[in-house]
Design a protein around this motif. Structure first.
Motif, mmCIF file in Angstrom:
data_model
loop_
_atom_site.group_PDB
_atom_site.id
_atom_site.type_symbol
_atom_site.label_atom_id
_atom_site.label_comp_id
_atom_site.label_asym_id
_atom_site.label_seq_id
_atom_site.Cartn_x
_atom_site.Cartn_y
_atom_site.Cartn_z
ATOM 1 N N ILE B 87 37.330 63.025 135.730
ATOM 2 C CA ILE B 87 36.853 62.129 134.681
ATOM 3 C C ILE B 87 38.013 61.245 134.268
ATOM 4 O O ILE B 87 39.109 61.740 134.018
ATOM 5 C CB ILE B 87 36.390 62.922 133.436
ATOM 6 C CG1 ILE B 87 35.356 63.973 133.806
ATOM 7 C CG2 ILE B 87 35.884 61.979 132.361
ATOM 8 C CD1 ILE B 87 33.933 63.573 133.677
ATOM 9 N N LEU B 89 39.323 58.900 131.392
ATOM 10 C CA LEU B 89 39.063 58.492 130.006
ATOM 11 C C LEU B 89 39.868 57.239 129.682
ATOM 12 O O LEU B 89 41.070 57.182 129.933
ATOM 13 C CB LEU B 89 39.446 59.619 129.043
ATOM 14 C CG LEU B 89 38.589 60.877 129.114
ATOM 15 C CD1 LEU B 89 39.148 61.946 128.202
ATOM 16 C CD2 LEU B 89 37.153 60.588 128.743
ATOM 17 N N ASN B 90 39.205 56.232 129.145
ATOM 18 C CA ASN B 90 39.908 54.995 128.804
ATOM 19 C C ASN B 90 40.406 54.995 127.384
ATOM 20 O O ASN B 90 41.457 54.485 127.083
ATOM 21 C CB ASN B 90 38.975 53.787 128.974
ATOM 22 C CG ASN B 90 38.549 53.628 130.403
ATOM 23 O OD1 ASN B 90 39.321 53.936 131.305
ATOM 24 N ND2 ASN B 90 37.340 53.184 130.614
ATOM 25 N N SER B 91 39.593 55.512 126.488
ATOM 26 C CA SER B 91 40.041 55.506 125.106
ATOM 27 C C SER B 91 39.457 56.680 124.345
ATOM 28 O O SER B 91 38.376 57.172 124.662
ATOM 29 C CB SER B 91 39.664 54.194 124.431
ATOM 30 O OG SER B 91 38.343 54.266 123.942
ATOM 31 N N CYS B 92 40.214 57.113 123.376
ATOM 32 C CA CYS B 92 39.770 58.180 122.499
ATOM 33 C C CYS B 92 40.245 57.862 121.093
ATOM 34 O O CYS B 92 41.442 57.815 120.839
ATOM 35 C CB CYS B 92 40.321 59.522 122.947
ATOM 36 S SG CYS B 92 40.093 60.808 121.716
ATOM 37 N N ILE B 93 39.324 57.624 120.201
ATOM 38 C CA ILE B 93 39.697 57.364 118.810
ATOM 39 C C ILE B 93 39.212 58.530 117.971
ATOM 40 O O ILE B 93 38.033 58.895 118.028
ATOM 41 C CB ILE B 93 39.054 56.058 118.287
ATOM 42 C CG1 ILE B 93 39.411 54.878 119.186
ATOM 43 C CG2 ILE B 93 39.479 55.805 116.858
ATOM 44 C CD1 ILE B 93 40.834 54.378 119.032
ATOM 45 N N LEU B 110 34.780 58.544 122.496
ATOM 46 C CA LEU B 110 35.397 58.489 123.817
ATOM 47 C C LEU B 110 34.720 57.462 124.678
ATOM 48 O O LEU B 110 33.511 57.291 124.604
ATOM 49 C CB LEU B 110 35.196 59.820 124.546
ATOM 50 C CG LEU B 110 35.772 61.094 123.976
ATOM 51 C CD1 LEU B 110 35.280 62.245 124.828
ATOM 52 C CD2 LEU B 110 37.272 61.020 124.025
#
Lengths: 289, 204
Positions: B87, B89-93, B110
């Protein structure tokens, strides 16, 4: 100098000396309270400055991590470099916090938290389990990679046939497929076990007669409202990668009951819906007490 | 005690009270700002923070180079996790919604992809301290998939959203997108061989 006046000077000097010493010794006796408070002020000032800096940095990092288009929209881009004294530091800090969040996200979504061990000759994985939004146990598995891929240490329960899973999924050539299979088995097991726990919690009128470690067999005793007839229900989970039973079998003194349309429907329900939820529906329909 | 000492004492006590009030206000501000993005200051980040406050003797280049090293380690680690988990992941806020007593609730957003399958996932994560254990729970799961094959996945998606089986969602889309990818590559392979020889090869 005359003796008397000498003595007078000396005694005067020694008097001055005594006075000076006593003045000196008065200072520490003075409120060490003042010293105490001065130290407290220093500590609090440092704490406040750190909080202020944290907030400043936080603001900057937030801006740096905002998507590029939004930044341009807000006209923020230029503003950032004004402080360019440490802009490399801030960019690094932003990247650091971004990476930390992404790594944490990998863990949250059930990633393997892979760690290289033994100087590159091994790898350690965490196998997370979860059911209906509740994070359950995490199991660990270590593999030796050289000369051949072999399972080393792990804390996976023995009723999960690890070695046969390794053979099935071709551990030598495809570690990821092996991990996915083990994870699937572990999650299905954890899910079945959690369902059993929920049955015990939510359905006190249902008696759990039998269950095994792998939670692949479950025997429950229902009470049918009419005449309080006991009804024995056996759930067989022969596919260990699934949360649902493959077979449902009813046993009752009243031989006609299991074949009644209601109970035929309930048996189908038990194969389609997790047991704790199926029981809620069956109870609602007043088929069991 | 002399009068000036008493005066000094009073001044100091007032200063302490003011600082304490200021700190409480700043801590509240920090709490509020965490509702937008939560940032942790540990390890090299802590050192960098100390540097920015002017509370350390370190030179900027030292702080920068140590932080750079740690960032490089994190990049390597992320590459490894991406490869093993299948997987990207590009962004996680993460936003902190609530931090009260034993329970902390975060809002997590995500975005990323698994092979060609692009997703956006949003959920609330509750962490409840129960003695030495922490119980983690997902609440309110929202899934958005960008796929040309949404039909076959839509019932799965709505079921998983309802049961909040976050990990099941990711296990499933990984294996699904892996198979799609295999199919596409196999198909492309046979297309290429076909155009070369003009005749379809027999499959194995």
């Amino acid at each position: 100098m005359e003796g008397a006046s000498m003595r007078g000077v000396l005694s005067h000097l020694s008097l001055l000396e005594v006075q000076a010493r006593s003045r000196g010794s008065q200072v520490p006796q003075q409120p060490s309270r003042v010293k105490e408070l001065k130290a407290k002020v220093e500590a609090l000032t440092s704490q406040r400055d750190q909080l202020k800096a944290e907030l400043q940095i936080h603001k900057k990092l937030q801006k740096l991590r905002a998507p590029v288009d939004k930044r341009r929209e807000d006209g923020e881009d230029e503003e950032m470099d004004v402080d360019s004294g440490s802009s490399e530091l801030f960019h690094l800090m932003a990247r650091h916090s971004e990476l930390t969040d992404l790594l944490h996200a990998h863990n949250l979504i059930g990633g393997y938290d892979a760690i290289i061990t033994n100087g590159g000759k091994g790898m350690c994985f965490s196998l997370a389990t979860e059911y209906e939004g509740v994070y359950l146990d995490t199991y660990k598995l270590e593999l030796n990679l050289k000369p051949k891929v072999k399972i080393s240490r792990h804390n996976i329960p023995p009723f999960i046939a690890l070695n046969s899973l390794a053979e099935q999924s071709n551990l030598q050539t495809d570690v990821r497929a092996f991990l996915a299979t083990v994870s699937q088995h572990l999650n299905a097991f954890a899910g079945r076990r959690q369902q059993l726990k929920l049955v015990k919690e939510q359905h006190k009128s249902v008696e759990v007669m039998e269950s095994n470690l792998l939670c692949s067999i479950l025997v429950l005793m229902f009470t049918v409202p009419k005449d309080k007839t006991p009804l024995l229900c056996t759930l067989e989970y022969t596919d260990h990668t699934r949360y649902l039973p493959t077979r449902v079998h009813l046993n009752c003194q009243d031989k006609l009951l299991p074949d009644s349309p209601n109970w035929k429907k309930n048996c189908s329900l038990l194969k389609e819906v997790p047991v704790h939820r199926a029981l809620t529906a069956i109870k609602k329909a007043s088929d069991i007490v | 005690m002399s009068e000036e000492k008493a005066e000094e004492l009073k001044q100091l006590e007032t200063e302490v009270k003011l600082l304490q009030a200021e700190i409480i206000a700043l801590q509240q501000q920090r709490q509020d700002s965490w509702e937008n993005v939560s940032v942790q200051f540990r390890g090299q980040m802590q050192d960098a923070l100390a540097f920015v406050c002017g509370q350390t003797q370190d030179l900027e280049e030292t702080v920068v180079s140590r932080l750079k090293e740690e960032v490089e380690e994190l990049e390597k680690d992320l590459k490894l996790q991406t490869q093993m988990n299948g997987i990207c992941l590009n962004s996680c806020i993460t936003k902190t919604l609530q931090s009260r007593g034993q329970e902390v609730v975060h809002q997590v957003c995500l975005s990323g992809r698994s092979y060609e399958l692009v997703f956006q996932v949003e959920f609330q994560l509750s962490e409840l301290k129960d003695g030495s254990r922490t119980e983690r729970r997902i609440r309110d799961l929202n899934l958005v998939l960008d796929s040309s094959d949404l039909q076959s996945l839509s019932s799965f998606l709505s079921r998983v959203e309802e049961t909040r089986d976050l990990l099941l969602f990711f296990r499933t889309i990984r294996s699904y997108s892996e198979k799609c990818d295999d199919r596409t590559r196999t198909f492309q392979h046979f297309q290429v061989s076909q155009s070369r020889t003009g005749q379809p090869r027999t499959s194995h």
